[in-house]
Design a protein around this motif. Sequence first.
Motif, short mmCIF file in Angstrom:
data_model
loop_
_atom_site.label_atom_id
_atom_site.label_comp_id
_atom_site.label_asym_id
_atom_site.label_seq_id
_atom_site.Cartn_x
_atom_site.Cartn_y
_atom_site.Cartn_z
N SER A 65 53.48 7.43 76.89
CA SER A 65 54.17 8.49 77.63
C SER A 65 53.27 9.27 78.59
O SER A 65 53.75 10.15 79.31
CB SER A 65 54.84 9.46 76.66
N LYS A 68 54.42 9.45 82.21
CA LYS A 68 55.42 10.41 82.68
C LYS A 68 54.79 11.41 83.66
O LYS A 68 55.48 11.96 84.52
CB LYS A 68 56.07 11.11 81.49
N THR A 125 61.81 15.32 80.85
CA THR A 125 60.87 14.21 80.83
C THR A 125 59.44 14.64 80.61
O THR A 125 58.72 14.07 79.78
CB THR A 125 60.98 13.41 82.14
N SER A 129 59.11 15.11 76.89
CA SER A 129 58.81 13.68 76.73
C SER A 129 60.05 12.83 76.50
O SER A 129 60.04 11.86 75.73
CB SER A 129 57.81 13.47 75.58
N ASN A 131 62.51 10.03 76.80
CA ASN A 131 62.38 8.65 77.26
C ASN A 131 63.52 8.22 78.17
O ASN A 131 63.31 7.44 79.11
CB ASN A 131 62.27 7.71 76.07
N CYS A 134 62.89 9.79 81.49
CA CYS A 134 61.80 9.05 82.13
C CYS A 134 62.34 7.88 82.95
O CYS A 134 61.97 7.69 84.11
CB CYS A 134 60.84 8.55 81.06
N THR A 212 54.62 21.61 77.59
CA THR A 212 54.83 20.42 76.77
C THR A 212 55.00 20.77 75.30
O THR A 212 54.20 21.51 74.72
CB THR A 212 53.64 19.45 76.94
N ARG A 214 55.45 18.32 72.87
CA ARG A 214 55.00 17.21 72.04
C ARG A 214 53.47 17.22 71.94
O ARG A 214 52.78 17.81 72.75
CB ARG A 214 55.47 15.88 72.64
N ARG A 232 49.61 15.89 78.78
CA ARG A 232 50.66 14.89 78.60
C ARG A 232 50.20 13.93 77.53
O ARG A 232 49.31 13.10 77.74
CB ARG A 232 50.90 14.15 79.93
N GLY A 234 50.81 10.86 74.51
CA GLY A 234 51.54 9.60 74.43
C GLY A 234 51.35 8.99 73.05
O GLY A 234 50.28 9.12 72.45
#
Length: 294
Positions: A65, A68, A125, A129, A131, A134, A212, A214, A232, A234
Amino acid sequence: MRILVFVYWIVAVSLPAHSQKVQNLKRDICQIISQNRAHVGISIKGFEKEDTININANDTFPLMSVFKFHIALAVLQRVDDGVLKLTQKVLVEKSQLHSDTWSPMRDQYPHGQVYLSLDEILRYTVSNSDNNGCDILLNLIGGAKGLQKYIRSLGADDFTVSVNEFQMRSWENSYLNYSTPMETTKLLEKFYNGLILKANSTDYLYRLMVETTRGTRYMKSGLPQAAEIAHRPGLSGLDANKIRIAMNDVGIVKLPNGQYFIISIFLKDIMQDDRQAEEFFSEVARLTWEYFTK
């Protein structure tokens, strides 16, 4: 079962005080790398030329991710060019809201057939996050080929994207989108210094990354609570041998003096539990923060 062994040699030499501090940080990071069962790549860039550390930074790692961020760059470039507008409405159809993936957007609009602004989809997105969001954005910029062409036009040659999030449900496809820690750090620095997008778009994307939700137990957990990080993360699924394919976190950390450092941490072929991997991100972030603030 794959057995990975990584050996890191730290050579003691006579260096100027500043260079010695950098080498000490690198030594400490390599020490905790040696305690992890994963292939690790790290690239750290401070506000001074000497404040640079690269460990396996030219090795390629699955982006997951993290890409993104790259997608958001491409979308906002089109906003800057007047091709797209943050206020424009995009029809989100039910067929685009796949059920077997992470998607707060789908949870909010399970039946689809709703018009959302480009701003809303970007927030889903980048900050959450999403998907499905995205892939909707990826379609707007010409798919994987369009994204790769744009990012490489920025000088990022060590960047390859071949599949979208939906296609990465197959673990084998997780390896098809990849880059290097060094390339990622260079791109983040260009972005932060306003060399890619217009000022408004730069500030907008930076704020989405700060927000963010996540990866809060990755790098963020190693920083002081009041510290600002625009990042960011992932995360992959497991491969056929139940090994975590990849776990990443990349971002920009603001320092109390108004300066910053860029940090990209990538792990792949992770043969330890997720909590241990998360603690690795946290510890590297903590050590780096202490280097720049003490």
